[in-house]
Design a protein around this motif. Sequence first.
Motif, short mmCIF file in Angstrom:
data_model
loop_
_atom_site.label_atom_id
_atom_site.label_comp_id
_atom_site.label_asym_id
_atom_site.label_seq_id
_atom_site.Cartn_x
_atom_site.Cartn_y
_atom_site.Cartn_z
N THR A 351 14.36 -117.30 -4.36
CA THR A 351 14.46 -117.06 -6.30
C THR A 351 14.69 -117.94 -7.49
O THR A 351 15.20 -116.93 -8.39
N VAL A 352 15.56 -118.69 -7.51
CA VAL A 352 16.33 -119.51 -8.46
C VAL A 352 15.07 -119.43 -9.37
O VAL A 352 15.84 -119.11 -10.54
N PRO A 353 14.21 -119.49 -9.19
CA PRO A 353 13.31 -119.76 -10.67
C PRO A 353 13.46 -118.85 -11.48
O PRO A 353 13.21 -118.49 -13.12
N TYR A 354 13.31 -117.40 -10.58
CA TYR A 354 12.91 -116.13 -11.23
C TYR A 354 14.16 -115.48 -12.31
O TYR A 354 14.27 -114.57 -12.89
N THR A 355 15.87 -116.13 -12.98
CA THR A 355 16.56 -115.99 -13.39
C THR A 355 15.94 -115.60 -15.20
O THR A 355 15.19 -116.42 -15.74
N ILE A 356 16.88 -114.77 -15.85
CA ILE A 356 16.80 -114.47 -17.16
C ILE A 356 16.71 -115.40 -17.80
O ILE A 356 16.11 -114.95 -18.71
N THR A 357 17.88 -115.82 -17.77
CA THR A 357 17.82 -116.83 -18.53
C THR A 357 16.99 -118.33 -18.24
O THR A 357 16.55 -118.09 -19.48
N ASN A 358 16.58 -118.19 -17.35
CA ASN A 358 15.62 -119.38 -17.17
C ASN A 358 14.16 -118.92 -17.95
O ASN A 358 13.54 -119.61 -18.39
N SER A 359 13.68 -117.22 -17.58
CA SER A 359 12.75 -117.34 -17.67
C SER A 359 12.98 -116.94 -19.34
O SER A 359 11.67 -117.40 -20.01
#
Length: 374
Positions: A351-359
């Motif tokens: 689930t690492v790619p789906y952080t709010i910061t990255n998104s």
Amino acid sequence: MTKNHADLALFLATSGHSGVDRVMRNLVPEFARYGLRIDLLKVGGHGPYWEELPDNARTVDLGVSHVSTALPALVRYLRRNRPKVLLSDKDKVNRTALMARALARVDTRVAVRIGTTVSKNLERRGWWARHSQLASIRLLYRYADSILTPSEGAAGDLAKIAGLPMAAVTVVPSPVLTDRFAAMAEETVDHPWFAPGEPPVILGVGELCARKDFATLLKAFAELRRGGRPCRLIIGGEGRQRSKLLQLARDLGISEDIDLPGFLANPYAYMRRAKVFGLTSICEGMPVVLIEAMACGTPVVSTDCPSGPREVLRDGRYGSLIPVGDSSALAGKIAEMLDNPTSSEALSEATVPYTITNSAWRYLDALDLLKGDV
């Protein structure tokens, strides 16, 4: 652009409890941290509903109660306010946004997002509805400045339908993991089935509609119970198929072991305590609830529907994939997951790619709003 004009206007008309609602409720506060001025264009009787807004975001009531009648009001808004970017989500809203920009004759950039696999959605519609929507997508989407989808599968599907090159569609990961996510997952749940010593709970969450196919989850659960496995099933959500699902549960003889509690204000707390999460969708764009459940440390079983689950689960590495509508396969994989759950470390990794910061950063980059001129 004067300083009073919005950098970003969001034109949305949701059910109030959909995946789009969660995506936008997560994104808006993060967008605001960048100092953007945000207008949230309101269609009466539709979401998203906001409990609290950042100081640099405001609601603008368009004075209409349906997307079909919103075009004149949206044209007036664009002429008066001239936001730098207009972002819309879902096809009918997207088409209205593109037509409004053309009629308003303003230099606002329009970005459209579709969170589902369009071709699969259209399969369930009549000939006229299907072909008219296809024609409008092919006619209008080429005039969008940005086209966004949450998965590679959805992007390829939309590009093919719109008659555009794959490069015209940008994949932006959904903003699932917020700063409050972990704390919300640890909140208490007022449900007797999560008490110590109770049978394990299988969980499903989503709108009670045909696309989510919770009937398959009920049938799989019935098969587990017939096999003598002690367990219970909770399906959180609202929708038109509620009465039909309750009748199916009665027909299957499982009414005592299932609960449809309605909309869950905090589904993460339920996910954290469930032993397996089941996704039975016929189609998705990117299944947010699947990512949420995994981030809560809950093992998952999902249909291999177009599109998103296979990408999230890395071809089955992080969870089981079963054919759409196959209740026996679903029952078998749920049983396997109850006996040999995926490790919490592996689920966290996925689930690492789906952080709010990255998104949020990926969204603003796609919208060209990361430059210093906003």
